[in-house]
Design a protein around this motif. Structure first.
Motif, short mmCIF file in Angstrom:
data_model
loop_
_atom_site.label_atom_id
_atom_site.label_comp_id
_atom_site.label_asym_id
_atom_site.label_seq_id
_atom_site.Cartn_x
_atom_site.Cartn_y
_atom_site.Cartn_z
N THR A 152 19.56 -26.12 43.27
CA THR A 152 18.53 -26.86 42.63
C THR A 152 17.82 -28.19 43.34
O THR A 152 18.25 -28.49 44.24
N ILE A 153 16.28 -27.70 43.21
CA ILE A 153 15.44 -28.89 43.84
C ILE A 153 15.73 -30.26 42.95
O ILE A 153 15.18 -29.82 41.68
N LEU A 154 15.89 -31.02 43.84
CA LEU A 154 15.83 -32.36 43.26
C LEU A 154 14.00 -32.66 43.09
O LEU A 154 13.58 -32.11 44.11
N ARG A 155 14.19 -33.65 42.33
CA ARG A 155 15.01 -34.00 41.05
C ARG A 155 14.50 -33.59 40.04
O ARG A 155 16.20 -33.82 38.56
N ALA A 156 13.47 -32.86 39.95
CA ALA A 156 13.43 -32.22 38.16
C ALA A 156 13.83 -30.95 37.95
O ALA A 156 14.07 -30.54 36.92
N GLY A 157 14.52 -29.85 39.46
CA GLY A 157 15.67 -29.38 38.98
C GLY A 157 16.64 -29.33 37.82
O GLY A 157 17.39 -28.64 37.13
N LEU A 158 17.13 -30.87 37.68
CA LEU A 158 18.39 -31.37 37.39
C LEU A 158 18.86 -31.23 35.48
O LEU A 158 19.68 -30.95 35.58
N PRO B 172 23.39 -14.66 51.61
CA PRO B 172 24.20 -14.36 50.23
C PRO B 172 24.16 -13.01 50.12
O PRO B 172 22.88 -12.11 50.73
N ALA B 173 24.62 -12.53 48.95
CA ALA B 173 24.86 -11.82 48.86
C ALA B 173 23.56 -11.24 48.05
O ALA B 173 23.10 -9.96 47.83
N SER B 174 23.29 -11.73 47.38
CA SER B 174 22.38 -11.82 46.36
C SER B 174 21.35 -13.52 45.99
O SER B 174 22.19 -13.92 46.00
N VAL B 175 20.42 -12.87 45.45
CA VAL B 175 19.48 -14.80 45.36
C VAL B 175 19.09 -14.22 43.56
O VAL B 175 18.00 -13.78 43.52
N HIS B 176 18.98 -15.01 42.74
CA HIS B 176 18.22 -15.02 42.06
C HIS B 176 17.58 -16.70 41.98
O HIS B 176 18.14 -17.83 41.92
N LEU B 177 15.77 -16.25 41.08
CA LEU B 177 14.81 -17.63 41.08
C LEU B 177 15.32 -18.16 39.75
O LEU B 177 14.37 -16.91 39.36
N VAL C 44 26.53 -15.67 45.56
CA VAL C 44 25.83 -14.96 44.79
C VAL C 44 24.60 -15.98 44.29
O VAL C 44 25.29 -17.76 44.32
N LEU C 45 23.74 -16.67 45.30
CA LEU C 45 22.93 -18.28 44.54
C LEU C 45 21.64 -17.48 43.40
O LEU C 45 20.59 -16.86 43.44
N ILE C 46 21.65 -18.77 42.92
CA ILE C 46 21.35 -18.66 41.63
C ILE C 46 20.21 -19.87 42.37
O ILE C 46 20.89 -21.36 42.36
N LEU C 47 19.26 -20.15 42.40
CA LEU C 47 18.18 -21.11 42.38
C LEU C 47 17.17 -21.81 41.86
O LEU C 47 16.26 -21.11 40.88
N ILE C 48 17.21 -22.84 41.08
CA ILE C 48 16.65 -23.34 39.42
C ILE C 48 16.03 -23.97 40.11
O ILE C 48 15.67 -25.94 40.78
N ASP C 49 14.42 -24.42 40.20
CA ASP C 49 13.58 -24.65 40.25
C ASP C 49 12.18 -24.47 39.10
O ASP C 49 11.87 -23.89 38.96
N PRO C 50 12.39 -25.73 38.21
CA PRO C 50 11.36 -24.98 36.89
C PRO C 50 9.91 -25.44 37.09
O PRO C 50 10.00 -24.56 36.20
N MET C 51 9.70 -25.08 37.67
CA MET C 51 7.73 -25.80 37.87
C MET C 51 7.58 -24.54 39.33
O MET C 51 7.95 -24.99 40.13
#
Length: 214
Positions: A76-82, A156-161, A129-136
């Motif tokens: 996650t991208i700080l701080r908004a993604g927490l 990563p084997a796969s990337v999920h945004l 498996v990478l799950i990257l969380i960025d709310p906006m």
């Protein structure tokens, strides 16, 4: 690309409250709605992952089921993604975690900006498996900067945004550089304003969750 709001569900209530200028005044409710939206998107992401057959011993016999072959890495991208990240941790409670400090730098005269990145705490990503969380997901610049920097930690084997709100422009921009990435979005908005904020969007997710920054 999966857009949660395209199918009528209770998730639309959470998204509506995240956007609502009056309900936003309740900082705790904003965080909770973002967390609940994260839980719903985590469930949707889970359907796309790889599973293996397992035998579970019960008090009365053996039950055959399907369990995750590999736990993902939740970034996650700080701080908004927490808050949204917390929703994913609630679902993927055995996952590894990654934290990235990336933010918009000082705007130029035309309101364009560069992405500043000053902090990463990252496990080995090779083959995972990478799950990257960025709310906006507005311009997509922070996602590009983050994914590019993460190459030093393995492929990563796969990337999920994952985003609560995204724009067509941001999605298209990321796809140019990472066409293999899969998108999981709460709602897809049409445009950015002259300051590169999502319209109608919901405002600054970090400020709404944790208070305005200096």
């Amino acid at each position: 690309m999966f857009v949660l709001s395209e199918t009528p569900s209770i998730a639309n209530h959470f998204i509506a409250e995240l956007r609502d200028i009056d309900i936003q005044k309740d900082r705790m409710r904003f965080r909770r709605n973002m967390e609940r939206l994260g839980e719903m998107l985590a469930y949707e992401v889970s359907k796309s992952l790889t599973y293996e057959t397992a035998q579970i011993q019960t008090p009365l016999g053996v039950s055959e089921t399907l369990l995750l072959e590999q736990q993902p890495v939740l970034g996650t991208i700080l701080r908004a993604g927490l808050p949204m990240y917390q929703g994913f941790v609630n679902v993927f409670d055995k996952a590894e975690s990654a934290f990235i400090g990336a933010y918009r730098g000082k705007p130029n005269d035309d309101y364009s900006f560069d992405i500043e990145m000053q902090y990463t705490a990252m496990p080995d990503l090779e083959g995972k498996v990478l799950i990257l969380i960025d709310p906006m997901l507005a311009t997509g610049k922070s996602v590009i900067r983050t994914l590019t920097s993460l190459r030093t930690f393995g492929k990563p084997a796969s990337v999920h945004l994952v985003s609560a709100i995204a724009t067509h422009e941001g999605v298209s921009y990321v796809q140019q550089y990472f066409p293999e990435a899969k998108f999981w979005i709460g709602a897809l908005d049409e445009s950015l304003n002259h300051k590169y904020y999502i319209v109608p969007g919901l405002g600054d997710a970090g400020d709404l969750a944790f208070g305005e920054k200096m």
